[in-house]
Design a protein around this motif. Structure first.
Motif, PDB file in Angstrom:
ATOM      1  N   TYR A 187      -2.122   5.373  12.824  1.00 15.09           N
ATOM      2  CA  TYR A 187      -0.969   4.678  13.413  1.00 15.09           C
ATOM      3  C   TYR A 187      -0.702   3.361  12.684  1.00 15.09           C
ATOM      4  CZ  TYR A 187       2.226   2.408  16.564  1.00 15.09           C
ATOM      5  OH  TYR A 187       3.326   1.763  17.072  1.00 15.09           O
ATOM      6  N   PHE A 188      -1.764   2.655  12.333  1.00  8.67           N
ATOM      7  CA  PHE A 188      -1.573   1.391  11.619  1.00  8.67           C
ATOM      8  C   PHE A 188      -0.913   1.646  10.263  1.00  8.67           C
ATOM      9  CE2 PHE A 188      -2.970  -2.238   9.025  1.00  8.67           C
ATOM     10  CZ  PHE A 188      -2.543  -3.281   9.832  1.00  8.67           C
ATOM     11  N   CYS A 189      -1.311   2.724   9.600  1.00  9.42           N
ATOM     12  CA  CYS A 189      -0.665   3.091   8.332  1.00  9.42           C
ATOM     13  C   CYS A 189       0.812   3.414   8.554  1.00  9.42           C
ATOM     14  CB  CYS A 189      -1.376   4.286   7.701  1.00  9.42           C
ATOM     15  SG  CYS A 189      -3.046   3.921   7.094  1.00  9.42           S
ATOM     16  N   ALA A 190       1.104   4.071   9.676  1.00  5.11           N
ATOM     17  CA  ALA A 190       2.505   4.357  10.009  1.00  5.11           C
ATOM     18  C   ALA A 190       3.265   3.056  10.257  1.00  5.11           C
ATOM     19  CB  ALA A 190       2.572   5.255  11.244  1.00  5.11           C
ATOM     20  N   PHE A 191       2.613   2.109  10.898  1.00  5.28           N
ATOM     21  CA  PHE A 191       3.237   0.807  11.170  1.00  5.28           C
ATOM     22  C   PHE A 191       3.545   0.080   9.862  1.00  5.28           C
ATOM     23  CE2 PHE A 191       3.178  -3.701  12.277  1.00  5.28           C
ATOM     24  CZ  PHE A 191       3.973  -3.736  13.411  1.00  5.28           C
ATOM     25  N   VAL A 192       2.573   0.074   8.953  1.00  8.77           N
ATOM     26  CA  VAL A 192       2.777  -0.578   7.652  1.00  8.77           C
ATOM     27  C   VAL A 192       3.887   0.127   6.877  1.00  8.77           C
ATOM     28  CG1 VAL A 192       1.697  -1.138   5.440  1.00  8.77           C
ATOM     29  CG2 VAL A 192       0.405  -1.418   7.555  1.00  8.77           C
ATOM     30  N   THR A 193       3.909   1.456   6.956  1.00  6.19           N
ATOM     31  CA  THR A 193       4.960   2.217   6.275  1.00  6.19           C
ATOM     32  C   THR A 193       6.333   1.890   6.847  1.00  6.19           C
ATOM     33  OG1 THR A 193       3.414   4.032   5.837  1.00  6.19           O
ATOM     34  CG2 THR A 193       5.758   4.539   5.686  1.00  6.19           C
ATOM     35  N   ALA A 194       6.414   1.763   8.166  1.00 10.45           N
ATOM     36  CA  ALA A 194       7.688   1.409   8.805  1.00 10.45           C
ATOM     37  C   ALA A 194       8.152   0.034   8.354  1.00 10.45           C
ATOM     38  CB  ALA A 194       7.536   1.452  10.326  1.00 10.45           C
ATOM     39  N   VAL A 195       7.216  -0.888   8.209  1.00  5.61           N
ATOM     40  CA  VAL A 195       7.566  -2.229   7.714  1.00  5.61           C
ATOM     41  C   VAL A 195       8.050  -2.148   6.272  1.00  5.61           C
ATOM     42  CG1 VAL A 195       6.628  -4.496   7.096  1.00  5.61           C
ATOM     43  CG2 VAL A 195       6.017  -3.445   9.281  1.00  5.61           C
ATOM     44  N   ALA A 196       7.351  -1.356   5.453  1.00  3.44           N
ATOM     45  CA  ALA A 196       7.715  -1.244   4.040  1.00  3.44           C
ATOM     46  C   ALA A 196       9.087  -0.605   3.856  1.00  3.44           C
ATOM     47  CB  ALA A 196       6.658  -0.431   3.294  1.00  3.44           C
ATOM     48  N   LEU A 256       0.821  -1.219   0.000  1.00  2.38           N
ATOM     49  CA  LEU A 256       0.000   0.000   0.000  1.00  2.38           C
ATOM     50  C   LEU A 256       0.855   1.269   0.000  1.00  2.38           C
ATOM     51  CD1 LEU A 256      -2.812  -1.178   2.442  1.00  2.38           C
ATOM     52  CD2 LEU A 256      -2.840  -1.159  -0.055  1.00  2.38           C
ATOM     53  N   PRO A 257       1.851   1.401   0.893  1.00  2.00           N
ATOM     54  CA  PRO A 257       2.712   2.589   0.778  1.00  2.00           C
ATOM     55  C   PRO A 257       3.708   2.494  -0.375  1.00  2.00           C
ATOM     56  CG  PRO A 257       3.411   1.244   2.638  1.00  2.00           C
ATOM     57  CD  PRO A 257       2.122   0.661   2.143  1.00  2.00           C
ATOM     58  N   ILE A 258       4.093   1.275  -0.754  1.00  2.00           N
ATOM     59  CA  ILE A 258       5.069   1.119  -1.840  1.00  2.00           C
ATOM     60  C   ILE A 258       4.521   1.680  -3.147  1.00  2.00           C
ATOM     61  CG2 ILE A 258       6.199  -0.605  -3.323  1.00  2.00           C
ATOM     62  CD1 ILE A 258       6.605  -2.315  -0.809  1.00  2.00           C
ATOM     63  N   HIS A 259       3.229   1.467  -3.403  1.00  2.00           N
ATOM     64  CA  HIS A 259       2.682   1.879  -4.697  1.00  2.00           C
ATOM     65  C   HIS A 259       2.650   3.397  -4.850  1.00  2.00           C
ATOM     66  CE1 HIS A 259      -1.284   3.321  -3.341  1.00  2.00           C
ATOM     67  NE2 HIS A 259      -1.449   3.733  -4.581  1.00  2.00           N
ATOM     68  N   LEU A 260       2.737   4.133  -3.739  1.00  2.00           N
ATOM     69  CA  LEU A 260       2.723   5.596  -3.818  1.00  2.00           C
ATOM     70  C   LEU A 260       3.994   6.158  -4.447  1.00  2.00           C
ATOM     71  CD1 LEU A 260       1.132   6.499  -0.362  1.00  2.00           C
ATOM     72  CD2 LEU A 260       0.051   6.616  -2.615  1.00  2.00           C
ATOM     73  N   HIS A 261       5.011   5.325  -4.577  1.00  2.87           N
ATOM     74  CA  HIS A 261       6.247   5.759  -5.233  1.00  2.87           C
ATOM     75  C   HIS A 261       6.163   5.623  -6.749  1.00  2.87           C
ATOM     76  CE1 HIS A 261       8.385   6.320  -1.462  1.00  2.87           C
ATOM     77  NE2 HIS A 261       7.942   5.150  -1.052  1.00  2.87           N
ATOM     78  N   GLY A 262       4.966   5.335  -7.249  1.00  2.00           N
ATOM     79  CA  GLY A 262       4.785   5.225  -8.692  1.00  2.00           C
ATOM     80  C   GLY A 262       4.805   3.806  -9.206  1.00  2.00           C
ATOM     81  N   THR A 263       4.902   2.848  -8.296  1.00  4.38           N
ATOM     82  CA  THR A 263       4.924   1.443  -8.691  1.00  4.38           C
ATOM     83  C   THR A 263       3.509   0.968  -9.005  1.00  4.38           C
ATOM     84  OG1 THR A 263       6.714   1.168  -7.093  1.00  4.38           O
ATOM     85  CG2 THR A 263       5.782  -0.833  -8.029  1.00  4.38           C
ATOM     86  N   ALA A 264       3.376   0.153 -10.023  1.00  5.62           N
ATOM     87  CA  ALA A 264       2.068  -0.398 -10.379  1.00  5.62           C
ATOM     88  C   ALA A 264       1.571  -1.310  -9.260  1.00  5.62           C
ATOM     89  CB  ALA A 264       2.167  -1.175 -11.689  1.00  5.62           C
TER      90      ALA A 264
END
Length: 299
Positions: free
Chosen positions: A285-294, A215-223
């Motif tokens: 916070y959960f989004c922050a947690f997922v982002t930290a994992v990513a 979910l956060p990875i795709h914000l970098h332009g990845t399909a």
């Protein structure tokens, strides 16, 4: 445990770094979610009660009483109450088995009447939550301008929704729902159905923590599909740690919500609104947690 605590700390740092946008977003989306769900819930309650009254009085009689009340007939309401009391007395005079069967039948029919509203409730809730999560993921990565982040979230929303769907399917999260529907339709015994449901949920418990970083990875332009692949690649090394970490953070957030609801001094709509806002803070916070994992390449 040390690694998990470090992950919690990193997530907290990410959350604090968002500052004003996180607070504004939590309040805004909490209010929107509260308003949408509340209005649909009230409409469902009204339609459900109307359906029950219609089943008790009969649709034609109910329409006549409604027309009388709308035309200003002062006795129509009293007549409606009288008819309901007569119907209730007739119901109580029935044998218990017949009465229970009739009540169950009426409840089932009334539930079917409000089914479209339940579906609307679910769809709108999902859309709001997906958009708010897109907003939170966006602010985790860049910027503190709330309006700019909202605009970027709007642009990111279609791909976020598509990525969410890929996460849903790639993690096999759909499997327990299919098993649940099939079990309810074809299996009479509860124990085998429960065991089958648990077994079907195990793949999702393993794959979902590895899919969520997409979910956060795709914000970098990845399909979306490529984001899923990269998410699995980043989380390959310690997927067991991720399963435990996601489980623990969900338990922690659940406990915090229970504590928060227990501390609320108000009741009714105010309490529901506060719970909705706090739920959005937890989502942030959960989004922050997922982002930290990513962001941790060797998790």
């Amino acid at each position: 445990m040390v690694l998990f605590l470090k992950l919690l700390k990193n997530s907290w740092s990410l959350l604090l770094g968002t500052g004003k946008p996180m607070i504004v977003g939590s309040v805004l989306f909490g209010i929107i979610l509260f308003a949408v769900q509340g209005s649909i819930d009230r409409e469902m309650e009204m339609q459900y009660k109307r359906a029950l009254i219609s089943l008790e009085l009969g649709e034609d009689r109910l329409n006549v009483l409604n027309e009388r009340m709308q035309s200003g007939d002062q006795t129509a309401f009293d007549d409606a109450i009288g008819k309901l009391m007569e119907a209730e007395q007739a119901l109580q005079a029935m044998p218990k088995e017949e009465r229970d069967a009739l009540l169950q039948s009426r409840a089932r029919i009334a539930t079917q009447v409000v089914a479209p509203l339940r579906l609307l409730h679910m769809v709108l809730s999902v859309i709001i939550i997906v958009f708010s999560s897109a907003f939170f993921f966006v602010i985790m990565q860049q910027g503190t301008d709330v309006l700019a982040m909202v605009r970027r979230s709007l642009r990111a929303f279609p791909k976020m929704l598509l990525t969410d769907l890929w996460v849903f399917f790639s993690s096999l999260l759909w499997l327990p729902f299919v098993v649940l529907l099939l079990s309810a339709r074809f299996m009479e015994s509860a124990l085998p159905a429960a065991l089958l449901l648990i077994a079907s949920a195990l793949p999702a418990l393993i794959l979902l923590p590895r899919s969520l970083p997409a979910l956060p990875i795709h914000l970098h332009g990845t399909a979306p599909l490529e984001s899923i692949r990269e998410s699995f690649d980043r989380t390959r090394a310690r997927w067991g740690f991720l399963i435990i970490s996601f489980f623990l953070v969900i338990v922690l957030l659940t406990l915090l919500m229970n504590i928060f609801t227990g501390l609320i001094l108000w009741t009714g709509s105010v309490a529901s609104l506060l719970v909705a806002i706090f739920g959005q803070i937890q989502l942030a916070y959960f989004c922050a947690f997922v982002t930290a994992v990513a962001e941790k390449r060797r998790v």
